[in-house]
Structures are given as C-alpha cells and as structure tokens.
Design an enzyme around this catalytic site. Structure first.
Site, PDB file in Angstrom:
ATOM      1  N   GLY A 217     -71.309 -86.380 -64.710  1.00  0.00           N
ATOM      2  CA  GLY A 217     -71.753 -86.573 -66.084  1.00  0.00           C
ATOM      3  C   GLY A 217     -73.101 -85.918 -66.314  1.00  0.00           C
ATOM      4  N   GLY A 219     -77.153 -85.378 -67.847  1.00  0.00           N
ATOM      5  CA  GLY A 219     -78.419 -86.057 -68.100  1.00  0.00           C
ATOM      6  C   GLY A 219     -79.035 -86.770 -66.913  1.00  0.00           C
ATOM      7  N   CYS A 244     -71.664 -86.376 -58.035  1.00  0.00           N
ATOM      8  CA  CYS A 244     -72.679 -85.873 -58.974  1.00  0.00           C
ATOM      9  C   CYS A 244     -73.460 -87.011 -59.622  1.00  0.00           C
ATOM     10  CB  CYS A 244     -72.021 -84.937 -59.982  1.00  0.00           C
ATOM     11  SG  CYS A 244     -71.372 -83.465 -59.164  1.00  0.00           S
ATOM     12  N   GLN A 248     -75.774 -90.138 -57.847  1.00  0.00           N
ATOM     13  CA  GLN A 248     -77.138 -90.557 -58.193  1.00  0.00           C
ATOM     14  C   GLN A 248     -77.177 -92.021 -58.632  1.00  0.00           C
ATOM     15  OE1 GLN A 248     -78.069 -87.678 -61.233  1.00  0.00           O
ATOM     16  NE2 GLN A 248     -77.589 -85.979 -59.863  1.00  0.00           N
ATOM     17  N   TYR A 289     -80.720 -83.196 -61.425  1.00  0.00           N
ATOM     18  CA  TYR A 289     -81.427 -84.312 -60.794  1.00  0.00           C
ATOM     19  C   TYR A 289     -80.912 -84.466 -59.377  1.00  0.00           C
ATOM     20  CZ  TYR A 289     -83.120 -85.524 -65.436  1.00  0.00           C
ATOM     21  OH  TYR A 289     -83.747 -85.486 -66.657  1.00  0.00           O
ATOM     22  N   HIS A 329     -68.944 -80.905 -56.452  1.00  0.00           N
ATOM     23  CA  HIS A 329     -67.608 -81.113 -57.009  1.00  0.00           C
ATOM     24  C   HIS A 329     -66.521 -80.751 -55.994  1.00  0.00           C
ATOM     25  CE1 HIS A 329     -68.268 -81.919 -61.385  1.00  0.00           C
ATOM     26  NE2 HIS A 329     -69.473 -81.519 -61.032  1.00  0.00           N
ATOM     27  N   GLU A 331     -63.394 -81.175 -56.293  1.00  0.00           N
ATOM     28  CA  GLU A 331     -62.155 -80.746 -56.957  1.00  0.00           C
ATOM     29  C   GLU A 331     -62.171 -79.275 -57.326  1.00  0.00           C
ATOM     30  OE1 GLU A 331     -64.744 -80.601 -60.362  1.00  0.00           O
ATOM     31  OE2 GLU A 331     -64.648 -81.901 -58.616  1.00  0.00           O
TER      32      GLU A 331
END
Length: 354
Positions: A217, A219, A244, A248, A289, A329, A331
């Site tokens: 996702g 931000g 991802c 975090q 991040y 990732h 996938e």
C-alpha cells in the site's frame, strides 16, 4: 501542448503534455525496463508523480491483463520517449490512448535521467506538471495547496469481497493490494476474503481464517494507526504474512520503528540477499519507507533479508510466532519465479497448508 515539470527545489524540465491537465504530488523514479502499466495501476503509487528512467515507454501498448487495480492512482507520469505505435500480440490499446482515457496527467520528451539524478542527490520532493505558460504565482499556489494525503483510505477496497476456492481460508487486509498478489494466493488454492484497511481484529477473527495476509500500500505506515492496533491484536492468534506496507505495519505493531528513505526503492531490478540461504534474489520493489534496524534489537525477531544496495532490512521473521514479512513483491516476476517460495512458506504455516 508544451508543458513543464517544476520540482520543489525550483528546477524546471520542459516537455510535451498529454492533454492539458495538471498534476501535483511527490516525484519519485522507477528503474524498471518494463511494466509501465503495472506501475500506473499499482495503488502503492497513490499521491505520486512517477518518472520512468528507461527511455522508451509504450512500445508494447497496454492490455487489461496487466491491470493491477480498479483504476490508476498515480498523480502524474513522466516519460522520456513516448511510443505511439506499439507492437505486441497482447496489445489492446496504445499507452497515449490509455493515459488520455483515464485522465492521467503525463509529460514526455523530458530528460528523465536528469530528474532521477536530482532526486538521488536531493531526495524525494514535491513537484507539479503544468502547461508551459502557467504563471509562477499559480505554480506557487499548487505547491502551497498540496493536501494532506490519506492514501490508504483512497485505495483500499470499499467493501468486502470473496474469491472462492477449496483450500485454506485467508483474510486479506487490503491497504492497496495488487491483482497479481491475489491471483498468486488464489492459484495456490486459497479462499480469499478481502477486507477494507480499517477492518477490526474482531471482524477478522470472527471469520476464523487459517491465516492473515497484510498487503502492500501507499504512504507512511504511521498514517494508519488503526491498522497497527488491529495487527497488534492479531499477532499470535493466526499465522500472518506481510509484504511492503504490511511488512512495515508488522514492525510497528511489534514495537519497532520506521523511517522515510531519501529516495526509496522503486524498480524490478533490486538485489536482495536471503540471509538464511545466502542466495541473492532480484526483486521488484516500490517503497519510500523502511524498518529502522536498530529498533528491532530488543524485539524477538530475526532479520532474514537485506538489500544488497544499501543494506536496509528487506525481511524479518518472529522467532516464536508464525509471523513473517518482506519489503518487496514476491508476486512480481523479475526472476521470474525467484521469490514465489515465500507464498509456499506462508502456506506451510497454515493448519490446512499444502
């Protein structure tokens, strides 16, 4: 129409606009040689203007097969050379038609490598794409009026949905999940119940899943404190796999910390070392991040993966509980199948694992 990109540091890059729309957002770069439609439709780019370092974009067109979400969430696109006559057996449309139909602001004929060098030197910064004749006063207003983003709320599923199957039942917390991730789990036989990002632990546990998946996702992970609290309440109750943003959020839920990187990792050519096997995998990444390694010292987790380029934490596993995560990732297919073993490891943790 002639246009220009203005970065927060005052630098200006001129090019040609697709349409006459404007864009305001955080300017980042992606180093992948292919996958421009996947980038356009990856919800993790919500709120960002993406510059592609590979010079020729659009040469194989676009197709629904490559779509990763219900729409594009990028704020803008920056291209060096835009190919208007693609050649590929899967091509259903040209990229310029796709950009126009989906009203995605784009500027091309730009020196994207110069933009990349500036971001690498100065760090990620805000930028605007506007027609060439827009005044400095209007441009300043664009910079001043950049709204506070709530990216996850924008990209998460608005309602619960189920992908039926006969295997283990996985609850997916959707923070901006890509279609290929869902397909990867579904192809392993999993029944998937996809929930909005603000789903509570009570709602999740009521479904009695065999495991829980935390998606990618956009931000800052600290902007979704409700998800961190939910994950805290789920840890130890069910097997959990996060990628991802999910990676975090697990770190924050365990009491660790995260930080904003200078310019992040975005591309399909990022080398990651698996510390458990010694192997180096080529991975697809998209994150700005990272987990602060020093904050993991007093937490019962093992660092399992590191970035070869900058040594940042790329994976971790709880020493006692069935919880693990990676920052990239699995996938995606830069290997092409180097990283799918992570889905198998998740399946092995499930009570109905295959």
């Amino acid at each position: 129409m002639k246009g220009k990109l203005i970065l927060e540091d005052g630098s200006v890059f001129y090019g040609t606009l697709v349409g006459d729309s404007t864009a305001v957002g955080e300017v980042v770069f992606n180093t992948g040689m292919t996958g421009y439609q996947e980038i356009l439709t990856d919800p993790s780019y919500c709120g960002q203007i993406v510059a592609l370092t590979y010079p020729l974009i659009g040469n194989y067109g676009v197709a629904d097969l490559f779509q990763q979400s219900r729409k594009s969430f990028v704020r803008g696109f920056i291209i060096s050379e835009l190919c208007e006559e693609p050649s590929n057996y899967q091509c259903e449309n040209t990229l310029i038609q796709y950009l126009t139909e989906n009203e995605i602001p784009c500027i091309y004929g730009v020196d994207t490598r110069a933009i990349t060098r500036r971001i690498r030197s100065n760090g990620t910064m805000k930028g605007v794409i506007v027609p060439e004749d827009v005044s400095e006063e209007v441009i300043k207003k664009y910079f001043d009026l950049v709204p506070a983003m709530k990216e996850v709320q924008e990209v998460t599923t608005p309602e619960v949905y189920v992908m039926e199957n006969s295997g283990p039942h996985i609850v997916v917390m959707d923070f901006g999940i890509k279609r290929n991730i869902l397909n990867s789990l579904h192809n392993l036989g999993c029944k998937l119940t996809v929930l909005p990002a603000d789903a509570t632990s009570e709602e999740i546990l009521k479904l009695n899943p065999d495991g829980i998946f935390l998606s990618n996702g956009p931000g800052d992970p600290k902007d979704v404190p409700y998800a961190i609290e939910t994950i805290k309440e789920l840890i130890g109750k069910k097997p959990i796999f996060g990628i991802c943003l999910g990676h975090q959020l697990i770190a924050l839920a365990l009491g660790a910390d995260t930080y904003k990187m200078k310019f992040g990792h975005r591309g399909s050519n990022q080398p990651v070392k698996n510390l458990l096997t010694g192997r180096v995998h080529i991975t697809s990444q998209n994150h700005g991040y990272a987990v602060e390694e020093s904050s993991l010292e007093n937490i019962d987790v093992l660092i399992t993966h590191r970035s070869v380029n900058d040594n940042t934490v790329e994976g971790m596993r709880h020493k006692k509980l069935p919880v693990f995560s990676v920052q990239y990732h699995p996938e995606a297919s830069p290997g092409p199948d180097d990283n799918t073993y992570l889905f198998d490891e998740f399946m092995a943790l499930l009570p109905k694992g295959v």
